[in-house]
Design a protein around this motif. Structure first.
Motif, mmCIF file in Angstrom:
data_model
loop_
_atom_site.group_PDB
_atom_site.id
_atom_site.type_symbol
_atom_site.label_atom_id
_atom_site.label_comp_id
_atom_site.label_asym_id
_atom_site.label_seq_id
_atom_site.Cartn_x
_atom_site.Cartn_y
_atom_site.Cartn_z
ATOM 1 N N ALA A 69 4.986 44.423 33.945
ATOM 2 C CA ALA A 69 4.617 43.417 34.954
ATOM 3 C C ALA A 69 3.988 42.189 34.308
ATOM 4 O O ALA A 69 3.735 41.200 34.992
ATOM 5 C CB ALA A 69 3.657 44.026 35.962
ATOM 6 N N LEU B 116 8.964 52.442 36.936
ATOM 7 C CA LEU B 116 7.994 53.042 37.863
ATOM 8 C C LEU B 116 7.097 54.030 37.130
ATOM 9 O O LEU B 116 7.589 54.869 36.377
ATOM 10 C CB LEU B 116 8.753 53.766 38.978
ATOM 11 C CG LEU B 116 7.929 54.411 40.091
ATOM 12 C CD1 LEU B 116 7.319 53.358 40.994
ATOM 13 C CD2 LEU B 116 8.788 55.363 40.907
ATOM 14 N N GLU C 97 15.691 53.620 42.853
ATOM 15 C CA GLU C 97 15.857 52.165 42.985
ATOM 16 C C GLU C 97 16.987 51.670 42.076
ATOM 17 O O GLU C 97 17.782 50.804 42.469
ATOM 18 C CB GLU C 97 14.550 51.445 42.655
ATOM 19 C CG GLU C 97 13.482 51.561 43.737
ATOM 20 C CD GLU C 97 12.806 52.926 43.767
ATOM 21 O OE1 GLU C 97 12.974 53.693 42.786
ATOM 22 O OE2 GLU C 97 12.128 53.240 44.758
ATOM 23 N N ALA D 29 3.790 50.257 32.788
ATOM 24 C CA ALA D 29 4.198 49.484 33.971
ATOM 25 C C ALA D 29 3.445 48.158 34.025
ATOM 26 O O ALA D 29 4.017 47.121 34.382
ATOM 27 C CB ALA D 29 3.956 50.296 35.241
ATOM 28 N N LYS E 97 23.947 44.990 41.607
ATOM 29 C CA LYS E 97 22.843 44.147 41.161
ATOM 30 C C LYS E 97 22.585 44.304 39.673
ATOM 31 O O LYS E 97 21.697 43.667 39.118
ATOM 32 C CB LYS E 97 21.562 44.507 41.923
ATOM 33 C CG LYS E 97 21.636 44.278 43.420
ATOM 34 C CD LYS E 97 21.543 42.801 43.735
ATOM 35 C CE LYS E 97 21.581 42.565 45.232
ATOM 36 N NZ LYS E 97 21.792 41.148 45.526
ATOM 37 N N LYS F 78 21.994 41.563 37.301
ATOM 38 C CA LYS F 78 21.203 41.571 36.069
ATOM 39 C C LYS F 78 21.962 42.358 35.007
ATOM 40 O O LYS F 78 22.942 43.044 35.301
ATOM 41 C CB LYS F 78 19.851 42.221 36.338
ATOM 42 C CG LYS F 78 18.947 41.390 37.243
ATOM 43 C CD LYS F 78 18.342 40.253 36.443
ATOM 44 C CE LYS F 78 17.138 39.648 37.112
ATOM 45 N NZ LYS F 78 17.470 38.832 38.280
ATOM 46 N N GLY G 231 23.497 37.194 41.265
ATOM 47 C CA GLY G 231 22.454 38.188 41.527
ATOM 48 C C GLY G 231 22.565 39.432 40.687
ATOM 49 O O GLY G 231 21.844 40.393 40.924
ATOM 50 N N GLU H 61 16.227 44.680 35.940
ATOM 51 C CA GLU H 61 16.214 44.492 37.390
ATOM 52 C C GLU H 61 14.938 43.787 37.830
ATOM 53 O O GLU H 61 13.894 43.878 37.169
ATOM 54 C CB GLU H 61 16.348 45.846 38.093
ATOM 55 C CG GLU H 61 15.122 46.760 38.016
ATOM 56 C CD GLU H 61 14.944 47.482 36.672
ATOM 57 O OE1 GLU H 61 15.666 47.162 35.707
ATOM 58 O OE2 GLU H 61 14.053 48.346 36.601
ATOM 59 N N ALA H 62 15.003 43.092 38.965
ATOM 60 C CA ALA H 62 13.790 42.522 39.538
ATOM 61 C C ALA H 62 12.954 43.656 40.116
ATOM 62 O O ALA H 62 13.484 44.680 40.515
ATOM 63 C CB ALA H 62 14.160 41.535 40.641
ATOM 64 N N GLY H 63 11.647 43.461 40.124
ATOM 65 C CA GLY H 63 10.780 44.502 40.673
ATOM 66 C C GLY H 63 10.742 45.743 39.810
ATOM 67 O O GLY H 63 10.548 46.845 40.304
ATOM 68 N N ALA H 64 10.900 45.564 38.495
ATOM 69 C CA ALA H 64 10.987 46.707 37.583
ATOM 70 C C ALA H 64 9.809 47.679 37.652
ATOM 71 O O ALA H 64 10.015 48.880 37.585
ATOM 72 C CB ALA H 64 11.182 46.220 36.151
ATOM 73 N N PRO H 65 8.551 47.192 37.796
ATOM 74 C CA PRO H 65 7.447 48.174 37.810
ATOM 75 C C PRO H 65 7.485 49.118 39.005
ATOM 76 O O PRO H 65 6.722 50.066 39.045
ATOM 77 C CB PRO H 65 6.188 47.299 37.847
ATOM 78 C CG PRO H 65 6.620 45.977 37.335
ATOM 79 C CD PRO H 65 8.036 45.817 37.761
ATOM 80 N N GLN H 66 8.333 48.849 39.994
ATOM 81 C CA GLN H 66 8.447 49.776 41.124
ATOM 82 C C GLN H 66 9.802 50.478 41.137
ATOM 83 O O GLN H 66 10.134 51.173 42.085
ATOM 84 C CB GLN H 66 8.267 49.054 42.466
ATOM 85 C CG GLN H 66 6.891 48.477 42.693
ATOM 86 C CD GLN H 66 6.762 47.114 42.045
ATOM 87 O OE1 GLN H 66 7.629 46.273 42.169
ATOM 88 N NE2 GLN H 66 5.673 46.911 41.325
#
Lengths: 324, 464
Positions: B438, B214, B275, B434, B284, B207, B205, B265-270
């Motif tokens: 995505a 964001l 985070e 962003a 992570k 990265k 898990g 990281e996963a969910g990079a645009p947020q």
């Protein structure tokens, strides 16, 4: 029942009768009418002062070139701000986003709320507790709910959704569960889902109130006549609930249109989720352009009034009842 | 039943009522602020002088608020009235207050983004003379890049830093050792991309690297603009031509976006600062390029990665260093009726003595660091900040807000362009970036759109 809807009709009836009285009797009758209105005047004046004056100020500012960081340039520019607003592709896009988000959230939470209300309308042990638990999401502070969804549920690394997927896949001995990136793959749906969770209880409450004011005799009679459950729902319950559905949709729309917290927290307006309130917030806070932000605000208010009036005229029975 | 139901239906209205009450409270605050100003230099406390301070609600400021009465007021007799607000609100209020020059607030916390702009607008009192008269303050001890970033185009000093930060690369020493990787002393971005590929999946898990995605001019735009600088790109050329879809800017953005998409990281645009901080602390991600102020949190006693973090300078390509520069600083309003008392407050808050005071009373980890050379020679401070103190000082000292890239710039700024339009422009562009991260749009399309926005801003400056 005797909730908000009847308050509305009461008000309409009151207004109509006052008008009738005033029309029938010129002169001294008018004084009587005013005497009846007088106790309401302080409230009316207060309403005007706290709601209309700020709007007038906004209207004035919307015709000004006023950027906080350019103090020397402040002055009237006529319609420049409005030209900017209508020429702004982002703002046009955010109108559509707002429409989609509001319509989607209101419809989905109405359907879910109706289902839950029908279930809660029966008697069962622990009903009070279940109802309280179902109402809970509505009582969570909006920004806290948005944070909860962003981190505790959607997060692809440690969120509950992907954790649940991992657990499910492990049951079947798979080491490589899918780990979708929820917000990135469906940003507007993700924002919408968190809002649906918040607004379903609201819809449920209004519809539950409606269900509990149903006359049981009619249902009994229908059953005696051999109507099945679906027919009872279709021909008795639904027509009775129509007014409540309309009210719930109306109130829900008013609140969801204004939603800011979810967009701000979940996506910061990225990935095409910027709705109108967020876009206006950005032109006010980021660009410090008070003129343009005010113009956008005025346009939004005007648009909302037009849409709301049309919608109410077309579909609503709320305001028609007493018109005869 | 019925009654509770209508009550519930009114709950949102109750929320509105709460909002109204809050508004009322704010207005009341404003009113007291005005009363504090006394309309003409009259003092609030009969006999004692007072200073009104408007500042952001960051932890360092809240510490200051706690320590003021027992130290500053006790020794000078000057009472300090604080108004504390969150960052967005404070920026807005400061610009309103200072543009009206009503003298309500004598001192405000401004960043190096605002200082030159406000100075140019004539809203701030220049501090050069005050500083020259006060040898104890030791202006030469303030890090040169800090002084530079708070100096206006007219060469006058407009604010004194309270604490400052740059950016650098943080990485997990233990993970690198386990995978047999070495971090170069002065890594290039290409080397970092290679390391990210190798460290990706080093632990389950984990990265390779965390980079902000964001939207926001202070979120994804900050690290991305430093990458653009070192790839040889710039927002604007010296003569105000927008360069956002020029080859160097494009190359840098493609590099950044690809790196995040492949090994980020996963969910990079947020993912913003908060985070990425969480991701790094939870194991992570193996590397993280972000603010030097994160180091204090990563190496604090209760951090799960304390002692495992290595620090390298901000990665480069064509420049010698690429760290950004940010500071919260004290500016004095030009129209203030209490110039001398305000200057005393600033000298105290930004002085050496205050750092000592925080160290002794609240612990050395909470010292507002990153502004003075002497902080990094203080044995007590180094005990706490040892692992990252030197890297932080070098990053801040190496940052050059006048010349952060390979070409001359029309204005100040490393991770931002110091013009009033930048927050809006940067935020709009960041939303395109962003979308590119995505995968909803290409970098080319995003930057072409961004170029149009930047060109609109540039045209205003070319024409006047």
């Amino acid at each position: 029942m005797t909730g908000t809807s009847s308050a509305v009709t009461e008000e309409v009836r009151g207004r109509a009768s006052v008008r009738a009285v005033a029309a029938r009797t010129a002169g001294p009758g008018r004084a009587a009418a005013w005497a009846r209105r007088a106790p309401l005047m302080p409230a009316l004046v207060f309403m005007v002062v706290v709601t209309q004056l700020p709007f007038v100020a906004t209207l004035v500012i919307s015709f000004m070139d006023w950027n906080a960081l350019y103090p020397d340039r402040r002055g009237f520019t006529g319609l420049t701000n409005y030209a900017d607003v209508f020429g702004d592709a982002d703002l046009r896009a955010s109108v559509l986003t707002t429409v989609w988000l509001t319509a989607g959230v209101v419809l989905v939470s109405l359907v879910l709320g109706l289902g839950l209300a029908l279930l809660l309308d029966r008697r069962f042990r622990g009903r009070g507790l279940v109802r309280t638990l179902l109402i809970a999401p509505f009582l969570v502070v909006p920004v806290a709910s948005a944070l909860l969804w962003k981190h505790a549920l959607y997060n692809p690394e440690y969120g509950l959704f992907n954790g649940a997927l991992t657990w499910l896949w492990q049951l079947f001995g798979s080491e490589r569960p899918p780990q979708p990136d929820w917000i990135t793959s469906m940003p507007l749906g993700a924002v919408g889902a968190s809002l649906v969770w918040q607004w379903t209880p609201f819809m449920m409450l209004i519809l539950l109130a409606g269900l509990q004011s149903r006359s049981t005799e009619a249902v009994e009679a229908a059953r005696v006549d051999g109507a099945n459950a679906w027919q009872v729902f279709r021909f008795l319950t639904l027509p009775h609930l129509r007014r409540y559905l309309e009210l719930a949709a109306l109130l829900g729309s008013v609140y969801v249109v204004q939603n800011f917290d979810a967009v701000f927290t979940l996506t910061s307006g990225g990935l095409g989720t910027a709705n109108l309130p967020y876009t206006i917030y950005e032109s006010f806070y980021k660009a410090h352009d008070y003129g343009r932000a005010s113009a956008a605000g005025v346009v939004v208010v005007a648009g909302t009034i037009v849409v709301a009036t049309l919608a109410l005229r077309l579909v609503s029975t709320l305001l028609k009842e007493e018109s005869s | 039943m019925p009654r509770t139901d209508t009550d519930r239906a009114r709950a949102p209205r109750r929320r509105a009522a709460v909002r109204l009450t809050a508004l009322g409270a704010c207005t009341a605050l404003l009113a007291t602020g005005c009363a504090g100003a006394g309309g003409g230099g009259g003092d609030v406390e009969g006999g004692g002088a007072s200073v009104n301070v408007l500042m952001v609600n960051n932890p360092q400021m809240l510490d200051l608020q706690k320590l003021t009465a027992s130290d500053f007021t006790k020794s000078t007799g000057i009472k300090v009235n604080f108004t504390v607000l969150p960052e967005n609100d404070v920026r807005d209020k400061i610009s309103q207050e200072f543009s009206s020059q009503a003298g309500t607030y004598d001192v405000a916390s401004i960043s190096n983004y605002e200082a030159p702009i406000y100075g140019k607008n004539g809203w701030l009192a220049p501090l050069d003379d005050t500083v020259a008269k006060d040898p104890d303050f030791d202006q030469a001890d303030i890090l040169p890049s800090m002084r530079e970033s708070l100096t206006g185009a007219d060469g006058k000093l407009y604010a004194e830093p309270f604490y400052g930060e740059s950016s650098f690369l943080m990485y997990r020493k233990d993970v690198f050792e386990a995978k047999g990787l070495t971090m170069p002393d002065r890594p290039t971005w290409q080397q970092v991309a290679g390391l990210a590929a190798k460290a990706d999946g080093a632990e389950p898990g984990m990265k390779g690297i965390c980079l902000r995605g964001l939207p926001g001019w202070g979120e994804v735009m900050a690290p991305l603009t430093t990458v653009v600088n070192t790839f040889g790109g710039t927002w604007f050329s010296k003569d105000w031509q927008a360069q956002v879809n020029a080859p160097a800017f494009k190359e840098a953005t493609k590099f950044y976006v690809d790196l995040v998409r492949e090994h980020g990281e996963a969910g990079a645009p947020q993912a913003g600062f908060a985070e990425c901080l969480g991701a790094f602390q939870q194991g992570k991600t193996a590397m993280w390029y972000d603010a030097t102020s994160a180091a204090g949190i990563l190496d604090s006693a209760d951090s799960p990665v304390a002692g495992k973090v290595g620090y390298a300078p901000a990665p480069v390509v064509r420049t010698d260093n690429s760290g950004w520069l940010y500071t919260w600083a004290w500016g004095i309003q030009k129209a203030s009726k209490h110039q001398d008392d305000a200057a005393k407050f600033v000298a105290w808050a930004s002085g050496k003595g205050y750092e000592e005071l925080v160290g002794k009373k609240l612990g050395w980890a909470r010292v507002p660091a990153g502004k003075r050379t002497s902080t990094y020679a203080n044995a007590d401070y180094l005990k706490v900040a040892g692992p990252f103190a030197k890297a932080t000082e070098e990053a801040i000292a190496g940052a050059d807000p006048r010349d952060p890239g390979v070409q001359p710039r029309p204005t100040l700024g490393i991770q931002f362009v110091d013009i009033p339009e930048f927050p809006d422009l940067g935020t709009k562009v960041s939303q395109e970036i962003a979308s590119a991260i995505a995968g909803r749009t290409s970098v080319d399309a995003a930057l072409d759109k961004a170029q149009q926005l930047a060109e609109k801003v540039a045209a205003q400056y070319r024409n006047g």
